[in-house]
Design a protein around this motif. Structure first.
Motif, PDB file in Angstrom:
ATOM      1  N   TYR A 137       0.833  -1.197   0.000  1.00 48.03           N
ATOM      2  CA  TYR A 137       0.000   0.000   0.000  1.00 48.03           C
ATOM      3  C   TYR A 137       0.873   1.254   0.000  1.00 48.03           C
ATOM      4  O   TYR A 137       0.666   2.173  -0.798  1.00 48.03           O
ATOM      5  CB  TYR A 137      -0.934  -0.006   1.205  1.00 48.03           C
ATOM      6  CG  TYR A 137      -1.831   1.197   1.260  1.00 48.03           C
ATOM      7  CD1 TYR A 137      -2.989   1.246   0.494  1.00 48.03           C
ATOM      8  CD2 TYR A 137      -1.511   2.295   2.045  1.00 48.03           C
ATOM      9  CE1 TYR A 137      -3.811   2.356   0.513  1.00 48.03           C
ATOM     10  CE2 TYR A 137      -2.326   3.408   2.063  1.00 48.03           C
ATOM     11  CZ  TYR A 137      -3.468   3.430   1.298  1.00 48.03           C
ATOM     12  OH  TYR A 137      -4.271   4.535   1.320  1.00 48.03           O
ATOM     13  N   ARG A 166       1.338   4.112  -2.986  1.00 46.54           N
ATOM     14  CA  ARG A 166       1.095   5.533  -2.701  1.00 46.54           C
ATOM     15  C   ARG A 166       2.320   6.371  -3.077  1.00 46.54           C
ATOM     16  O   ARG A 166       2.199   7.468  -3.589  1.00 46.54           O
ATOM     17  CB  ARG A 166       0.747   5.752  -1.226  1.00 46.54           C
ATOM     18  CG  ARG A 166      -0.602   5.234  -0.823  1.00 46.54           C
ATOM     19  CD  ARG A 166      -1.751   6.039  -1.341  1.00 46.54           C
ATOM     20  NE  ARG A 166      -1.763   7.333  -0.698  1.00 46.54           N
ATOM     21  CZ  ARG A 166      -2.167   8.447  -1.284  1.00 46.54           C
ATOM     22  NH1 ARG A 166      -2.613   8.424  -2.496  1.00 46.54           N
ATOM     23  NH2 ARG A 166      -2.130   9.589  -0.645  1.00 46.54           N
ATOM     24  N   LYS A 198       0.213   9.000  -8.737  1.00 47.25           N
ATOM     25  CA  LYS A 198      -0.950   8.799  -9.598  1.00 47.25           C
ATOM     26  C   LYS A 198      -0.561   8.483 -11.023  1.00 47.25           C
ATOM     27  O   LYS A 198      -1.150   7.659 -11.670  1.00 47.25           O
ATOM     28  CB  LYS A 198      -1.812  10.056  -9.580  1.00 47.25           C
ATOM     29  CG  LYS A 198      -2.404  10.375  -8.256  1.00 47.25           C
ATOM     30  CD  LYS A 198      -3.190  11.642  -8.330  1.00 47.25           C
ATOM     31  CE  LYS A 198      -2.555  12.658  -7.430  1.00 47.25           C
ATOM     32  NZ  LYS A 198      -3.275  13.887  -7.341  1.00 47.25           N
ATOM     33  N   GLU A 229      -6.498   7.713  -0.165  1.00 49.81           N
ATOM     34  CA  GLU A 229      -6.749   7.552  -1.595  1.00 49.81           C
ATOM     35  C   GLU A 229      -6.093   8.616  -2.459  1.00 49.81           C
ATOM     36  O   GLU A 229      -6.014   8.474  -3.669  1.00 49.81           O
ATOM     37  CB  GLU A 229      -8.258   7.546  -1.859  1.00 49.81           C
ATOM     38  CG  GLU A 229      -8.961   6.364  -1.240  1.00 49.81           C
ATOM     39  CD  GLU A 229     -10.450   6.375  -1.505  1.00 49.81           C
ATOM     40  OE1 GLU A 229     -10.948   7.296  -2.190  1.00 49.81           O
ATOM     41  OE2 GLU A 229     -11.124   5.450  -1.023  1.00 49.81           O
ATOM     42  N   GLY A 230      -5.639   9.718  -1.866  1.00 54.73           N
ATOM     43  CA  GLY A 230      -5.050  10.800  -2.634  1.00 54.73           C
ATOM     44  C   GLY A 230      -6.088  11.849  -2.990  1.00 54.73           C
ATOM     45  O   GLY A 230      -7.282  11.671  -2.761  1.00 54.73           O
TER      46      GLY A 230
END
Length: 160
Positions: free
Chosen positions: A15, A19, A23, A87-88
């Motif tokens: 995870y 991250r 993106k 989640e950003g």
């Protein structure tokens, strides 16, 4: 129980790694990067199940990953303030036809990548874009310019 603990540790490592990748990497992967992810999956499996090739061991590992995925989903649902961290956030990368270089640099994107996505969206010129927003999933949302003024926030940071 050992498999559950190792699966939990690998879930959080994976995870955090995803991250940190950002993106852009998740939205636009090269064939080599896809192969690397497949190999990573195999390495993760070996780290989790060790020498346990039983159906029970595999089931425990899968259920543990699914459990933590559900926990994160519920956390973002129940505590909306955690959503950005987990989640950003979307980020404006084009405003009124101008690229926001600092925001592109934050996500390690180039002008050519934005222009490529514009063409895929049927937009020929940067001046035709009122807003382009890099979504947390790695996709770019484009809002075309129209004759009127576009009423959107005038910041160059995350949207939302």
């Amino acid at each position: 129980m050992d498999i559950v603990l190792r699966a939990t540790a690998m879930f959080f490592i994976l995870y955090l790694l995803l991250r940190l990748l950002g993106k852009r990497e998740l939205g636009q992967m090269t064939p080599f990067e896809v192969v690397v992810l497949v190999v990573m999956g195999d390495l993760i499996q070996q780290g989790i199940t060790h020498n346990d090739f039983s159906l029970t061991g595999a089931t425990l590992a899968i259920v543990t990953f699914a459990f933590w995925g559900l926990v994160f989903g519920w956390l973002t649902y129940l505590f909306p303030r955690l959503k950005d961290a987990l989640e950003g956030t979307p980020r404006v990368i084009v405003r009124h036809g101008e690229l926001l270089e600092d925001n592109l640099r934050r996500d390690r994107m180039t002008r050519a990548e934005v222009e490529s996505e514009m063409r895929l969206a049927g937009i020929a010129r940067m001046t035709d874009v009122a807003w382009a927003i890099l979504e947390p999933q790695g996709k770019i949302s484009f809002i075309r310019r129209d004759d009127g003024e576009v009423n959107q926030p005038d910041d160059d940071g995350p949207v939302g």
